[in-house]
Design a protein around this motif. Structure first.
Motif, PDB file in Angstrom:
ATOM      1  N   VAL A   1      40.793  44.481  44.837  1.00 42.06           N
ATOM      2  CA  VAL A   1      41.083  45.269  43.635  1.00 42.06           C
ATOM      3  C   VAL A   1      40.379  46.619  43.703  1.00 42.06           C
ATOM      4  CG1 VAL A   1      40.767  45.406  41.144  1.00 42.06           C
ATOM      5  CG2 VAL A   1      41.511  43.270  42.182  1.00 42.06           C
TER       6      VAL A   1
ATOM      7  N   ARG B   1      41.879  50.470  44.290  1.00 45.68           N
ATOM      8  CA  ARG B   1      41.837  51.163  43.002  1.00 45.68           C
ATOM      9  C   ARG B   1      42.260  52.637  43.115  1.00 45.68           C
ATOM     10  NH1 ARG B   1      41.675  53.718  38.961  1.00 45.68           N
ATOM     11  NH2 ARG B   1      40.193  53.695  37.257  1.00 45.68           N
TER      12      ARG B   1
ATOM     13  N   ILE C   1      46.107  53.339  42.806  1.00 51.23           N
ATOM     14  CA  ILE C   1      46.797  52.573  41.752  1.00 51.23           C
ATOM     15  C   ILE C   1      48.070  53.271  41.271  1.00 51.23           C
ATOM     16  CG2 ILE C   1      45.454  53.486  39.813  1.00 51.23           C
ATOM     17  CD1 ILE C   1      45.534  50.635  38.651  1.00 51.23           C
TER      18      ILE C   1
ATOM     19  N   VAL D   1      46.908  46.639  43.745  1.00 47.92           N
ATOM     20  CA  VAL D   1      45.850  46.295  42.809  1.00 47.92           C
ATOM     21  C   VAL D   1      46.255  45.094  41.960  1.00 47.92           C
ATOM     22  CG1 VAL D   1      44.393  47.161  40.960  1.00 47.92           C
ATOM     23  CG2 VAL D   1      45.192  48.719  42.725  1.00 47.92           C
ATOM     24  N   PHE D   2      47.537  45.100  41.514  1.00 47.02           N
ATOM     25  CA  PHE D   2      47.952  44.075  40.556  1.00 47.02           C
ATOM     26  C   PHE D   2      48.041  42.681  41.155  1.00 47.02           C
ATOM     27  CE2 PHE D   2      50.078  47.617  37.997  1.00 47.02           C
ATOM     28  CZ  PHE D   2      48.894  47.818  37.315  1.00 47.02           C
TER      29      PHE D   2
ATOM     30  N   ALA E   1      44.685  41.021  41.419  1.00 45.14           N
ATOM     31  CA  ALA E   1      44.212  40.773  40.056  1.00 45.14           C
ATOM     32  C   ALA E   1      44.962  39.593  39.449  1.00 45.14           C
ATOM     33  CB  ALA E   1      44.396  42.017  39.195  1.00 45.14           C
ATOM     34  N   LEU E   2      46.266  39.550  39.700  1.00 45.91           N
ATOM     35  CA  LEU E   2      47.076  38.455  39.182  1.00 45.91           C
ATOM     36  C   LEU E   2      46.647  37.122  39.796  1.00 45.91           C
ATOM     37  CD1 LEU E   2      49.427  38.528  37.211  1.00 45.91           C
ATOM     38  CD2 LEU E   2      50.989  38.353  39.146  1.00 45.91           C
TER      39      LEU E   2
ATOM     40  N   ILE F   1      43.615  36.311  40.816  1.00 47.33           N
ATOM     41  CA  ILE F   1      42.385  35.896  40.147  1.00 47.33           C
ATOM     42  C   ILE F   1      42.722  35.328  38.782  1.00 47.33           C
ATOM     43  CG2 ILE F   1      40.182  36.682  39.201  1.00 47.33           C
ATOM     44  CD1 ILE F   1      40.278  38.968  41.271  1.00 47.33           C
TER      45      ILE F   1
ATOM     46  N   VAL G   1      39.780  42.535  35.876  1.00 43.73           N
ATOM     47  CA  VAL G   1      41.176  42.121  35.950  1.00 43.73           C
ATOM     48  C   VAL G   1      41.930  42.596  34.714  1.00 43.73           C
ATOM     49  CG1 VAL G   1      42.730  40.162  36.044  1.00 43.73           C
ATOM     50  CG2 VAL G   1      40.683  40.164  37.436  1.00 43.73           C
TER      51      VAL G   1
ATOM     52  N   PHE H   1      44.914  45.691  34.380  1.00 43.97           N
ATOM     53  CA  PHE H   1      46.193  45.605  33.667  1.00 43.97           C
ATOM     54  C   PHE H   1      46.272  46.675  32.576  1.00 43.97           C
ATOM     55  CE2 PHE H   1      46.031  40.986  35.081  1.00 43.97           C
ATOM     56  CZ  PHE H   1      46.878  41.218  36.147  1.00 43.97           C
TER      57      PHE H   1
END
Lengths: 276, 321
Positions: A233, A237, A240, A247-248, A251-252, A254, B149, B153
């Motif tokens: 992530v 960054r 982005i 990045v997403f 994150a998704l 996690i 996180v 978003f």
């Protein structure tokens, strides 16, 4: 068993959680052999490729590394570290909490005092400083240090659940029989207090994932080239706006893993607390 | 009278905690691999100049002497000099950063406290209905997400798609944070997400507990308006456990600040600590960690005292003894 199935039928969220968790465990075990790429391979013609381009299902990062592969390989390390951490911190917690609660008096006071002092520093700050100072984290050192940072919490839970049955008749009976302290603690008391401890351990599993991901994000987790979700992530960054997927998706990953474990842990607590 | 006595006792243990922590922090950071003299002079320095610098800075003294000097300095308000920033006094960098972090924490606080209490009460009043399920699931989900996180978003939605807030929280050189207040919103919202879950959950369960108590049933049966019962009678009592939870989560808030500040490149105390760790800046790490410990310990103490003051049961119990 029947009771577990009955409860499971009544809680769709728990089923969802367990399904996602099993999905990640499956990917961690078999995933690496399912993708055509390796996690360090750089596709120099397809940097920051969008999902779907040139067989990169989830796209690539700024160096052209396949994101799906990196996420799959990263799931191995985060699951391993979190599992080790929740087991180790529960184990340390039982040792510390049981010896404090069982012997009581001065030992209890001293241990509580020490835990208070440890709690004076937020666990994330503690783990981050120690790991940053030592440098070069491995799976073992990361798990060990995060478990130590969790001891104040797990020890309190173990101590509390020991105290609830310390004065039961069967404990007195064992003492009169002349059993050793260790026998009484681990053979008589532990099986009777295991419910809350297991609930705590599954919740700890979720906390461990959050903590390990955050440490990776802060750059003091597992070191490259091992892919780490948190680190993915922060390293993507800067791109982005150009390659948001880089990045997403980590994150998704996690988010889905932590939420699934939380749902699972809620279910475990529902089952175990009703059974008693 | 009694509260004063408790306060003094707690203050005493707070001081002990801080002293022990300062020793731990000092020892921990001092055993860090790497030589301070070499960090200042660089790789190409001659052994003689390294030795001279070590001697001049007292790095060859035994560790207890160095600790005494460091702790003595702190008591006089001198936090030492940063190594990475070439001898700049830590006092001149740290406090500005602390100010930024406090402002960020405060912004987050005034967003998440009313928001989570409101939705917690709503979920408690509508327990087991659809509203409750939605709020509870949302709380569970946001609580499970690390700050970065939810932050990512939020950036994706508000900074990349809608472009209403900046992608990074940087203050242009020469400007103050007060002319750039919009950089606070996304970091504060990321913290709000995590806190919302804990607090609204607590508020919900304490609300349910209170609503099932006899005096609420009595008030309802007396024919009081429902809203009046909820806000005047129930909420007043249901707020107590929430206050404790808010206090207990202060530790998470500080950890969260570091993560959020790193994500947004926000110039606060947390990102300063991150820089200090990355550049192995020993005095700066020590100063930051000690300060975080102190703020955290003081906020715990304040919460405990506030709880005692607000809860008549504890207050009178204390007086009776």
């Amino acid at each position: 068993m029947k009771y577990i199935l009955y409860q499971l039928k009544r809680s769709p969220l728990a089923i969802l959680g367990i399904a996602i968790l099993l999905f990640w465990i499956f990917l961690a075990i078999f995933g690496p052999s399912l993708t055509p790429f390796t996690h360090t391979e750089m596709d120099s013609l397809h940097q920051m490729a969008a999902p779907g381009v040139n067989n990169h299902v989830l796209g690539t990062d700024s160096l052209g590394r396949d994101l799906l592969t990196r996420i799959i390989v990263g799931s191995r390390s985060i699951l391993t570290v979190a599992l080790l951490t929740s087991i180790a911190s529960t184990f340390f917690g039982i040792i510390v909490g049981f010896s404090a609660g069982y012997f009581g008096g001065a030992i209890d006071r001293a241990v509580l005092r020490m835990l208070d002092i440890m709690m004076a520093i937020p666990p994330l700050v503690l783990a981050m400083v120690v790991l940053g100072v030592l440098g070069g984290s491995s799976i073992m050192s990361l798990s060990l240090i995060v478990s130590i940072a969790f001891i104040p919490a797990t020890a309190r839970v173990s101590r509390g659940s020991l105290l609830t049955c310390k004065s039961s008749e069967y404990v007195d009976a064992a003492r009169i029989r002349g059993e050793s302290h260790l026998y009484i603690m681990f053979v008589e008391i532990l099986p009777n207090t295991i419910g809350p401890i297991i609930v705590e351990a599954t919740a700890r599993f979720a906390y461990s994932i959050m903590m390990v991901a955050s440490l990776g994000f802060l750059g003091v987790g597992l070191q490259p080239p091992t892919p780490d979700w948190g680190m993915m992530v922060i390293e993507n960054r800067p791109i982005i706006t150009d390659a948001p997927w880089a990045v997403f998706y980590p994150a998704l990953a996690i988010a889905s893993l932590v939420i699934s474990i939380s749902l699972f842990s809620d279910f475990v607590s529902k089952v175990l607390i009703h059974e008693q | 009278m009694n509260i004063l006595k408790t306060f003094m006792r707690r203050l005493g243990s707070l001081i002990v905690t801080l002293v022990v922590m300062s020793v731990v922090i000092f020892v921990l950071v001092e055993i860090m691999p790497g030589d301070v003299a070499e960090m200042i002079l660089g790789q190409s320095a001659t052994p003689e100049s390294l030795e001279a610098l070590r001697e001049a800075r007292g790095l060859n003294d035994p560790i207890y002497q160095r600790y005494a000097r460091w702790a003595g300095g702190i008591l006089q308000g001198d936090l030492g000099e940063s190594i990475y920033m070439r001898g700049v006094a830590i006092n001149s960098i740290l406090w500005r950063r602390v100010g930024h972090s406090v402002l960020l924490a405060f912004t987050a606080f005034i967003i998440f406290v009313p928001l989570s209490i409101f939705f917690g009460v709503l979920a408690g009043v509508k327990a087991k209905k659809l509203t409750d399920s939605i709020i509870s699931f949302f709380g569970l989900a946001t609580m499970a997400l690390p700050e970065f996180v939810s932050g990512v978003f939020l950036i994706g939605l508000f900074a990349v798609q809608l472009r209403v807030f900046p992608i990074v929280s940087i203050i242009p050189i020469g400007e103050s944070i007060f002319s750039n207040l919009n950089i606070l919103i996304l970091p504060a919202l990321s913290i709000t997400f995590v806190m919302f879950g804990y607090i609204s959950r607590m508020q919900r369960s304490s609300m349910i507990l209170v609503l099932n108590s006899d005096y609420i049933r009595a008030a309802t049966l007396k024919g009081m308006p429902y809203k009046y019962v909820i806000f005047r009678h129930a909420l007043k009592n249901a707020l107590l456990p929430t206050i404790t939870i808010i206090g207990m989560n202060m530790g998470w808030l500080f950890g969260g600040l570091i993560v959020v500040e790193t994500l947004f490149a926000f110039p606060g105390m947390g990102s300063l600590l991150m820089t200090a760790i990355r550049t192995r800046d020993v005095p700066l790490i020590e100063a930051c960690v000690l300060l975080i410990t102190a703020i955290f310990a003081i906020s715990t103490l304040v919460t405990d005292m506030l709880y005692g003051l607000l809860n008549p049961r504890i207050r009178y119990q204390g007086d009776a003894q």
